[in-house]
Write an enzyme that holds these catalytic residues in place. Structure first.
Site, short mmCIF file in Angstrom:
data_model
loop_
_atom_site.label_atom_id
_atom_site.label_comp_id
_atom_site.label_asym_id
_atom_site.label_seq_id
_atom_site.Cartn_x
_atom_site.Cartn_y
_atom_site.Cartn_z
N ASN A 57 0.82 -1.20 0.00
CA ASN A 57 0.00 0.00 0.00
C ASN A 57 0.86 1.26 0.00
OD1 ASN A 57 -1.92 1.94 0.26
ND2 ASN A 57 -2.99 1.03 1.97
N ASP A 58 1.43 1.60 1.16
CA ASP A 58 2.17 2.86 1.29
C ASP A 58 3.28 3.00 0.24
OD1 ASP A 58 0.65 3.66 3.43
OD2 ASP A 58 1.95 2.71 4.89
N VAL A 59 3.91 1.89 -0.12
CA VAL A 59 5.06 1.95 -1.03
C VAL A 59 4.67 2.25 -2.47
CG1 VAL A 59 6.47 0.43 0.38
CG2 VAL A 59 5.08 -0.54 -1.45
N THR A 60 3.33 2.38 -2.73
CA THR A 60 2.87 2.70 -4.08
C THR A 60 2.20 4.06 -4.12
OG1 THR A 60 0.70 1.71 -3.70
CG2 THR A 60 2.42 0.26 -4.55
N ALA B 109 1.31 3.54 7.67
CA ALA B 109 1.65 4.91 7.99
C ALA B 109 0.40 5.72 8.33
CB ALA B 109 2.39 5.55 6.83
#
Lengths: 468, 130
Positions: free
Chosen positions: A395-398, A436
């Site tokens: 999720n966050d890394v995209t 996050a």
């Protein structure tokens, strides 16, 4: 005799360096691991046949190796690859505790190591002993907390209380005072006071750090275990311990650095803890929803149809994929697509998974060839040419907001340029935000299609649709 | 200057030289334990720092895909601390030290076997295409 054991230690040091060197490529890595084992064997044998060791001691040592060795073998054979980080954290705690035991042994029998006599240990040796003891004890209790958090025996949420950092600072100063007192007097009570205080410090240092930051913590404790070994090496004047400690310490420090860079955070920021729980940040992003923004949702059949007709697909796996145990079925999907002539590759973010390189191991376990798996820098330019990006469990890394939105908690974090693909499929249970606590911009893009559901089930449905 | 004066002066200078030499020797004696303590430590420190550099360059050359096995291996080799524990368990005078040595050997052995075996399991899974 002395010369022979020193030479043996030198050979072992070289073999350990070669063991790490082997890991520069999967092909040479297995041989590297073998070098490591041989090096350890040489070191243990050279020590066992040391002239001072008596028959009773020899028996005691064999029994200890037999007990420890069988426990270690069973643990390492049984562990599931998803639980690897817990195991590693647990092993770090053992190194830490072993350092404490060796420091205690050296304290009660300094003659065995040539550092003085009982009650009259050389001050320089006491300094080194204190370092080995304190770092070892911090590694032990800190790793136990990391283990409990990773294993779900303890909530991954950061534990924060008022004046936490002042308390830690105060205890740190107290530690310094105790250390100076111990070095000048050499009193046994002070030895144990330092051990106890260091146990407490290790515990207090790790509890404020959240579950999502555990990759950094595990790497950092890896580094500590190395420094503890080096400290003990200085105490007992053993070159092999010093060299190995330095190698391990450097390795853990580099891994911590890579993990921090992967999250665009400083190590200090991670250590102060509390990330991902800031209530005001969660309210600001989660609460801004107001009228729900529209997202496009698709079915597995739609996704299968589009993917079948694509030329290039990049799969972006995250830890969620491993939690859903979906790696096997994802590989099946990739195999079917490859049969249709589609080019399939995998993109891995440095902090995907729960420890450095965890996702690569999980994919390898599912028989994904390692040359299909690419790191962030390597694959990012390719998203623009890709027809489909299949995001599963990440999720966050995209989140493209990391590149544009300065107010975002993840601003500046390197991300996978998923949004540049013609179509993005995002497999997700619901609209909840990631670790996050930030909402993902990507969900609302025109080229994004959400595939709601369990990662494994959705992928299975796609596989069925592809087989028709 | 007559030969007798010259002889007296020479004698005074010789005595001075002698006393200087004695003082130098005393100073050297005083410093000796310090030198003995400092020398091996500096040697060990040199080795430690050089090993840190070796570690730095070797670890940067490790491919990111193998960072988990790297942790497994470093974990196993850091248990070389077992060497210290073996010496304590095998030759210490004090029974307390032997017990600590025994415990140290046990814990480190869990790690040595566990670390190498789990790394071997991981590495065995990394396969090339086809």
């Amino acid at each position: 005799m002395e010369t022979i054991s020193t030479l043996a230690y030198l050979v072992a040091s070289v073999l350990f360096i070669l063991a790490l060197r082997g890991l520069s490529h999967p092909e040479s890595s297995r041989q590297g691991n073998m070098f490591g084992m041989v090096g350890m064997g040489i070191a243990v044998l050279a020590t066992l046949f040391h002239q001072g060791i008596d028959a009773g001691g020899f028996a005691l040592i064999i029994v200890a190796i037999a007990i420890g060795g069988s426990i270690g073998t069973v643990l390492a054979r049984r562990i599931q690859m998803t639980s690897l980080p817990q195991l590693v954290a647990f092993f770090h705690s053992l190194v830490g505790m072993a350092a404490v035991f060796v420091a205690a042994a050296a304290f009660y029998s300094p003659e065995s190591f040539g550092i003085g006599t009982q009650g009259h240990i050389k001050p320089s040796s006491l300094v080194e002993m204190t370092l080995g003891l304190a770092i070892g004890a911090v590694t032990f209790s800190g790793s136990l907390i990391a283990f409990a958090k990773l294993d779900g025996r303890m909530s991954g949420a950061p534990i924060l209380f008022r004046n936490q950092h002042w308390l830690n600072l105060g205890l740190g100063i107290l530690m310094l005072v105790l250390a100076i007192a111990f070095i000048t007097t050499g009193h046994p009570l002070l030895f144990w006071a330092i051990a106890l205080l260091a146990f407490g410090l290790g515990f207090l240092l790790i509890i404020p750090i959240g579950g999502a930051d555990m990759p950094v913590v595990v790497s950092m404790l890896n580094s500590y275990s190395g420094w503890a070994a080096a400290g003990i090496g200085f105490t007992v004047g053993n070159l092999l311990l010093i060299v190995t400690g330095a190698l391990v310490g450097a390795s853990g420090a580099i891994l911590s650095y890579i993990m921090c860079k992967g999250m665009n955070r400083s190590i200090i920021n991670v250590l102060l803890g509390g990330f991902g729980t800031d209530p005001s940040a969660a309210a600001a992003t989660g609460g801004s929803a107001g009228p729900a923004r529209p997202v496009k949702a698709g079915s597995a059949e739609d996704a299968a149809y589009i993917m079948k007709n694509a030329q290039k697909i990049i799969i972006v796996p995250g830890y969620g994929m491993a939690v859903a145990q979906a790696q096997q079925v994802v590989r099946e999907m990739a195999d079917l697509l490859k049969k249709e002539g589609v080019e399939v590759s995998y993109a891995i973010h440095p902090v995907a998974g729960r420890m450095p390189g965890h996702m690569n191991v999980l994919l390898a376990e599912a028989n994904v060839p390692y040359d299909d798996v690419h790191e962030l820098e390597e694959i990012n330019p390719e998203f623009a040419e890709a027809d489909v990006a299949y995001v599963i469990g990440a999720n966050d890394v995209t989140n493209p907001a990391a590149k544009t939105d300065k107010s975002s908690a993840i601003y500046g974090m390197p991300i996978l340029d998923v949004e540049k693909a013609k179509t993005v499929f995002f497999v997700k249970r619901g609209m909840a935000s990631g670790y996050a606590g930030v909402e993902n911009e990507l969900f609302f893009r025109d080229n994004t299609m959400m595939l709601f559901g369990d990662a494994k089930k959705v992928t299975q449905q796609i596989v069925q649709a592809l087989q028709k | 200057m007559n030969p007798t004066d010259l002889a007296i002066q020479a004698k005074v200078q010789a005595e001075q030289a002698m006393s200087l030499a004695e003082r130098a020797m005393a100073a050297a004696h005083a410093i000796q334990p310090l030198a003995e303590a400092a020398h091996p430590f500096l040697l060990l420190l040199t080795i430690f720092l050089l090993a840190c550099f070796v570690g730095y360059y070797v670890v940067w050359s490790v491919t990111p895909a193998l960072h988990s096995p790297l942790m497994g291996v470093t974990n196993a080799i850091s248990s070389v601390i077992v060497v210290g524990a073996i010496l304590a368990a095998g030759m210490a005078e004090s029974p307390t030290a032997r017990v600590f040595g025994f415990l140290g050997v046990t814990l480190a052995s869990v790690n040595i076997f566990g670390g190498f075996i789990v790394t071997r399991r991981m590495l065995a899974m990394f396969k090339r295409k086809g």
